[in-house]
Design an enzyme around this catalytic site. Structure first.
Site, PDB file in Angstrom:
ATOM      1  N   TYR A 287      -9.419   5.599   7.000  1.00  0.00           N
ATOM      2  CA  TYR A 287      -9.562   5.970   8.416  1.00  0.00           C
ATOM      3  C   TYR A 287     -10.561   7.122   8.455  1.00  0.00           C
ATOM      4  O   TYR A 287     -10.304   8.178   7.862  1.00  0.00           O
ATOM      5  CB  TYR A 287      -8.230   6.464   8.984  1.00  0.00           C
ATOM      6  CG  TYR A 287      -7.204   5.372   9.223  1.00  0.00           C
ATOM      7  CD1 TYR A 287      -7.108   4.743  10.458  1.00  0.00           C
ATOM      8  CD2 TYR A 287      -6.303   4.993   8.230  1.00  0.00           C
ATOM      9  CE1 TYR A 287      -6.153   3.767  10.695  1.00  0.00           C
ATOM     10  CE2 TYR A 287      -5.345   4.012   8.453  1.00  0.00           C
ATOM     11  CZ  TYR A 287      -5.273   3.402   9.694  1.00  0.00           C
ATOM     12  OH  TYR A 287      -4.333   2.441   9.936  1.00  0.00           O
TER      13      TYR A 287
ATOM     14  N   LYS B 232       0.365   0.105  14.883  1.00  0.00           N
ATOM     15  CA  LYS B 232       1.746   0.008  15.376  1.00  0.00           C
ATOM     16  C   LYS B 232       2.018  -1.168  16.320  1.00  0.00           C
ATOM     17  O   LYS B 232       3.173  -1.454  16.636  1.00  0.00           O
ATOM     18  CB  LYS B 232       2.135   1.306  16.113  1.00  0.00           C
ATOM     19  CG  LYS B 232       2.320   2.485  15.186  1.00  0.00           C
ATOM     20  CD  LYS B 232       3.650   2.404  14.455  1.00  0.00           C
ATOM     21  CE  LYS B 232       3.739   3.348  13.290  1.00  0.00           C
ATOM     22  NZ  LYS B 232       3.607   2.721  11.972  1.00  0.00           N
TER      23      LYS B 232
ATOM     24  N   HIS C 117       0.848  -1.191   0.000  1.00  0.00           N
ATOM     25  CA  HIS C 117       0.000   0.000   0.000  1.00  0.00           C
ATOM     26  C   HIS C 117       0.887   1.246   0.000  1.00  0.00           C
ATOM     27  O   HIS C 117       1.665   1.450   0.919  1.00  0.00           O
ATOM     28  CB  HIS C 117      -0.928   0.015   1.220  1.00  0.00           C
ATOM     29  CG  HIS C 117      -2.129  -0.866   1.048  1.00  0.00           C
ATOM     30  ND1 HIS C 117      -3.321  -0.639   1.687  1.00  0.00           N
ATOM     31  CD2 HIS C 117      -2.323  -1.961   0.283  1.00  0.00           C
ATOM     32  CE1 HIS C 117      -4.196  -1.570   1.318  1.00  0.00           C
ATOM     33  NE2 HIS C 117      -3.601  -2.390   0.476  1.00  0.00           N
TER      34      HIS C 117
ATOM     35  N   PRO D 118      -4.946   0.694  18.423  1.00  0.00           N
ATOM     36  CA  PRO D 118      -4.632   0.184  17.081  1.00  0.00           C
ATOM     37  C   PRO D 118      -4.683   1.226  15.955  1.00  0.00           C
ATOM     38  O   PRO D 118      -4.316   0.921  14.826  1.00  0.00           O
ATOM     39  CB  PRO D 118      -5.702  -0.892  16.859  1.00  0.00           C
ATOM     40  CG  PRO D 118      -6.782  -0.614  17.841  1.00  0.00           C
ATOM     41  CD  PRO D 118      -6.163   0.105  18.985  1.00  0.00           C
TER      42      PRO D 118
ATOM     43  N   TYR E 113       3.740   6.525   9.893  1.00  0.00           N
ATOM     44  CA  TYR E 113       2.881   5.389   9.533  1.00  0.00           C
ATOM     45  C   TYR E 113       3.691   4.274   8.870  1.00  0.00           C
ATOM     46  O   TYR E 113       3.508   3.092   9.186  1.00  0.00           O
ATOM     47  CB  TYR E 113       1.730   5.852   8.622  1.00  0.00           C
ATOM     48  CG  TYR E 113       0.631   4.813   8.510  1.00  0.00           C
ATOM     49  CD1 TYR E 113      -0.445   4.820   9.389  1.00  0.00           C
ATOM     50  CD2 TYR E 113       0.692   3.806   7.546  1.00  0.00           C
ATOM     51  CE1 TYR E 113      -1.444   3.862   9.317  1.00  0.00           C
ATOM     52  CE2 TYR E 113      -0.301   2.837   7.463  1.00  0.00           C
ATOM     53  CZ  TYR E 113      -1.368   2.873   8.348  1.00  0.00           C
ATOM     54  OH  TYR E 113      -2.347   1.910   8.273  1.00  0.00           O
TER      55      TYR E 113
HETATM   56  P1  RFL Z   1       0.717 -11.486  21.660  1.00  0.00           P
HETATM   57  O1  RFL Z   1       0.290 -11.568  20.242  1.00  0.00           O
HETATM   58  O2  RFL Z   1      -0.292 -11.133  22.683  1.00  0.00           O
HETATM   59  O3  RFL Z   1       1.407 -12.860  22.019  1.00  0.00           O
HETATM   60  C1  RFL Z   1       1.765 -13.169  23.355  1.00  0.00           C
HETATM   61  C2  RFL Z   1       1.720 -14.671  23.486  1.00  0.00           C
HETATM   62  O4  RFL Z   1       2.089 -15.022  24.828  1.00  0.00           O
HETATM   63  C3  RFL Z   1       1.217 -16.035  25.275  1.00  0.00           C
HETATM   64  N1  RFL Z   1       1.194 -16.015  26.759  1.00  0.00           N
HETATM   65  C4  RFL Z   1       1.839 -16.919  27.508  1.00  0.00           C
HETATM   66  N2  RFL Z   1       2.618 -17.968  27.176  1.00  0.00           N
HETATM   67  C5  RFL Z   1       3.127 -18.712  28.195  1.00  0.00           C
HETATM   68  N3  RFL Z   1       2.844 -18.471  29.516  1.00  0.00           N
HETATM   69  C6  RFL Z   1       2.053 -17.428  29.885  1.00  0.00           C
HETATM   70  N4  RFL Z   1       1.772 -17.201  31.167  1.00  0.00           N
HETATM   71  C7  RFL Z   1       1.523 -16.607  28.866  1.00  0.00           C
HETATM   72  N5  RFL Z   1       0.715 -15.516  28.854  1.00  0.00           N
HETATM   73  C8  RFL Z   1       0.533 -15.175  27.585  1.00  0.00           C
HETATM   74  C9  RFL Z   1      -0.120 -15.686  24.667  1.00  0.00           C
HETATM   75  O5  RFL Z   1      -1.003 -16.797  24.601  1.00  0.00           O
HETATM   76  C10 RFL Z   1       0.317 -15.218  23.283  1.00  0.00           C
HETATM   77  O6  RFL Z   1       0.352 -16.255  22.329  1.00  0.00           O
HETATM   78  O7  RFL Z   1       1.915 -10.432  21.830  1.00  0.00           O
HETATM   79  P2  RFL Z   1       3.143 -10.098  20.856  1.00  0.00           P
HETATM   80  O8  RFL Z   1       3.787 -11.339  20.339  1.00  0.00           O
HETATM   81  O9  RFL Z   1       3.941  -9.091  21.583  1.00  0.00           O
HETATM   82  O10 RFL Z   1       2.466  -9.403  19.571  1.00  0.00           O
HETATM   83  C11 RFL Z   1       1.821  -8.165  19.692  1.00  0.00           C
HETATM   84  C12 RFL Z   1       0.676  -8.064  18.688  1.00  0.00           C
HETATM   85  O11 RFL Z   1      -0.123  -9.218  18.789  1.00  0.00           O
HETATM   86  C13 RFL Z   1      -0.188  -6.818  18.915  1.00  0.00           C
HETATM   87  O12 RFL Z   1       0.603  -5.711  19.260  1.00  0.00           O
HETATM   88  C14 RFL Z   1      -0.995  -6.446  17.668  1.00  0.00           C
HETATM   89  O13 RFL Z   1      -1.932  -7.444  17.339  1.00  0.00           O
HETATM   90  C15 RFL Z   1      -1.737  -5.137  17.872  1.00  0.00           C
HETATM   91  N6  RFL Z   1      -2.596  -4.786  16.745  1.00  0.00           N
HETATM   92  C16 RFL Z   1      -2.064  -4.249  15.593  1.00  0.00           C
HETATM   93  N7  RFL Z   1      -0.738  -4.085  15.439  1.00  0.00           N
HETATM   94  C17 RFL Z   1      -0.213  -3.610  14.268  1.00  0.00           C
HETATM   95  O14 RFL Z   1       1.007  -3.481  14.161  1.00  0.00           O
HETATM   96  N8  RFL Z   1      -1.011  -3.293  13.189  1.00  0.00           N
HETATM   97  C18 RFL Z   1      -2.348  -3.436  13.254  1.00  0.00           C
HETATM   98  O15 RFL Z   1      -2.995  -3.214  12.232  1.00  0.00           O
HETATM   99  C19 RFL Z   1      -2.945  -3.908  14.490  1.00  0.00           C
HETATM  100  N9  RFL Z   1      -4.256  -4.083  14.599  1.00  0.00           N
HETATM  101  C20 RFL Z   1      -3.963  -4.998  16.850  1.00  0.00           C
HETATM  102  C21 RFL Z   1      -4.781  -4.621  15.740  1.00  0.00           C
HETATM  103  C22 RFL Z   1      -4.525  -5.569  17.982  1.00  0.00           C
HETATM  104  C23 RFL Z   1      -5.880  -5.757  18.049  1.00  0.00           C
HETATM  105  N10 RFL Z   1      -6.382  -6.365  19.233  1.00  0.00           N
HETATM  106  C24 RFL Z   1      -7.348  -7.354  19.261  1.00  0.00           C
HETATM  107  C25 RFL Z   1      -5.725  -6.113  20.494  1.00  0.00           C
HETATM  108  C26 RFL Z   1      -6.134  -4.798  15.794  1.00  0.00           C
HETATM  109  C27 RFL Z   1      -6.690  -5.347  16.955  1.00  0.00           C
HETATM  110  C28 RFL Z   1      -8.188  -5.477  16.957  1.00  0.00           C
HETATM  111  C1  PHB Z   2      -6.441  -4.242  10.492  1.00  0.00           C
HETATM  112  O1  PHB Z   2      -6.507  -4.480   9.270  1.00  0.00           O
HETATM  113  O2  PHB Z   2      -6.754  -5.070  11.348  1.00  0.00           O
HETATM  114  C2  PHB Z   2      -5.968  -2.899  10.933  1.00  0.00           C
HETATM  115  C3  PHB Z   2      -5.438  -2.020   9.997  1.00  0.00           C
HETATM  116  C4  PHB Z   2      -5.018  -0.757  10.401  1.00  0.00           C
HETATM  117  C5  PHB Z   2      -5.109  -0.405  11.729  1.00  0.00           C
HETATM  118  C6  PHB Z   2      -5.609  -1.283  12.663  1.00  0.00           C
HETATM  119  C7  PHB Z   2      -6.053  -2.552  12.262  1.00  0.00           C
HETATM  120  O3  PHB Z   2      -4.703   0.840  12.104  1.00  0.00           O
END
Ligand code: RFL
Ligand code: PHB
Length: 389
Positions: free
Chosen positions: A200, A296, A72, A292, A384
């Site tokens: 957005y 990031k 993108h 989110p 971004y």
């Molecule tokens: P995770 O993915 O939470 O993984 C942590 C892992 O640790 C495990 N765990 C344990 N394991 C052993 N013993 C324990 N006691 C434990 N406790 C926990 C968990 O089961 C899990 O598997 O963290 P990690 O690896 O640091 O990754 C971070 C990302 O997952 C997170 O920052 C992103 O998903 C955030 N996020 C977004 N980030 C972006 O860069 N771009 C995006 O577009 C974006 N969109 C989002 C998002 C997060 C969202 N939610 C649901 C919070 C959109 C959403 C809706």
């Molecule tokens: C997504 O596609 O899940 C998404 C994209 C951009 C964002 C957050 C989530 O800023």
């Protein structure tokens, strides 16, 4: 059991770190609380910075992303019915890659399987010990038995609710937090995305985001009340509300269908300082959370992994400890900038309960400035697409 680096948490941070270390000949064991199916069922991020794309390449897991991901070169910002484009490529020479976190995680699991690396699922009671000594170890319960994993270092990649952060003594640890008074309701649907790029959108009814996973898989979000539950929202209610929050030209193109996933995420900014204690290093959501809006979260996890991976390789190959000693400082310098950007985008685009007419005019002016100023767009674009590591 013994390994060089014990990695707690098999989300994207833990798996990527482990795969990068494996490529450098460093042995790791990943301990994950959940099953693999559970980890792969979490629908989360979708936007990857170039830094993360390059780490995937260095980890030898970029083939499918390069084939199926979408580059993108810009994004759309809407305010009510008006929209404009921020052209990342023209402003920064850089772009982002749209490729789901679920796919990143799947690619990493598959590479680990192929390389015969150890990922232990369904571990409970995971606890690091003796982190302030040269001989840390981790204990955990699995298949009815207590296990001990001796190691040189522990990587705490266990997400926001994991136990590692709590191992930093309270006298040393500082936590910074802002909780936003709303959440995001997200829907995944097997429909073509409404646009080639993300939209957005700030509207009088609250924020909306049109995103995607591929040509027939769309991801949409709307700002919702924290007290809402996904069950309160039928698919029709969701689509009706989304239509009201995006510009008419997008509404006219919107194709709707049944949701295949629907969930609510609260929005929070959070940073833990320091990000290391003795021989334990925190990576990703274990140390920091962003709302989110700036896409990031996954990308900041990747930037931590980048610094830690390089520091550990320097330690094991040359006995060089500079990177390890300064890990927290180096990682936090970049994290705080991503925190600022995510907070700014969230503030710019959401409706806040306490907002008065003046505050709304300020938001309008901020968005108009972004629309009209190349300097403002460049600042947004460079954040971004991702600040340099
Ligand atoms: P995770 O993915 O939470 O993984 C942590 C892992 O640790 C495990 N765990 C344990 N394991 C052993 N013993 C324990 N006691 C434990 N406790 C926990 C968990 O089961 C899990 O598997 O963290 P990690 O690896 O640091 O990754 C971070 C990302 O997952 C997170 O920052 C992103 O998903 C955030 N996020 C977004 N980030 C972006 O860069 N771009 C995006 O577009 C974006 N969109 C989002 C998002 C997060 C969202 N939610 C649901 C919070 C959109 C959403 C809706
Ligand atoms: C997504 O596609 O899940 C998404 C994209 C951009 C964002 C957050 C989530 O800023």
């Amino acid at each position: 059991m013994r390994t060089q680096v014990a990695i707690i948490g098999g989300g994207p941070a833990g798996l990527l770190l482990s795969q990068l270390l494996h490529q450098a000949g460093i042995d790791t064991v990943v301990l994950e609380r959940r099953s693999r199916d559970y980890v792969l069922s979490r629908i989360r991020a979708g936007v990857l910075e170039t830094g993360l794309v390059e780490l995937m390449q260095a980890a030898g897991v970029s083939e499918r992303m390069e084939r199926d991901g979408f580059v993108h070169d810009g994004t759309l910002i809407a305010n009510g019915n008006e929209q404009f484009r921020v052209d990342f490529k023209a402003l920064t020479g850089n772009h982002v890659m749209v490729y789901g976190q679920t796919e990143v995680t799947r690619d990493l699991y598959e590479a680990r399987d192929a390389a015969g690396c150890v990922t232990l699922h369904d571990c409970s009671g995971v606890k690091p010990h003796d982190l302030d000594t040269d001989a840390p170890y981790v204990t955990f319960l699995r298949e009815g038995a207590v296990h001990r994993l001796d190691c040189d270092f522990v990587a705490g990649c266990d997400g926001f609710h994991g136990p590692c952060r709590q191992e930093i003594p309270q006298s040393v640890r500082r936590e910074f937090e802002k909780v936003y008074p709303f959440g995001w309701l997200g829907v995944l649907s097997e429909t073509p995305p409404v646009d080639d790029e993300l939209i957005y959108s700030n509207s009088g009814r609250g924020f909306a985001l049109c995103s995607m996973r591929n040509a027939n898989l769309s991801r949409y979000y709307i700002q919702c009340q924290l007290s809402d539950s996904p069950d309160d929202w039928t698919d029709d209610m969701f689509w009706d509300e989304l239509r009201r929050r995006i510009p008419e030209e997008a509404t006219a193109r919107l194709e709707t269908g049944p949701s295949i996933e629907k969930s609510i995420a609260p929005l929070r900014s959070f940073v833990c300082e320091p990000m290391q204690w003795g021989r334990m290093f925190l990576c990703g959501d274990a140390a920091h959370i962003v709302p989110p809006t700036g896409a990031k979260g996954l990308n900041t996890a990747a930037s931590d992994v980048n610094y830690l991976w390089r520091a550990l390789v320097a330690w094991y190959s040359d006995g060089e400890r500079g990177g390890i000693d300064t890990y927290s400082e180096t990682a936090l310098a970049r994290i705080w900038k991503a925190e600022r950007f995510s907070w700014w985008m969230t503030t710019l685009l959401h409706r806040f309960p306490e907002q008065n007419d003046f505050d709304i005019r300020m938001q309008d002016a901020d968005i108009a400035y972004l629309r009209d100023s190349t300097a403002a767009q460049t600042a947004m674009a460079e954040n971004y697409v991702g600040l340099p590591y």
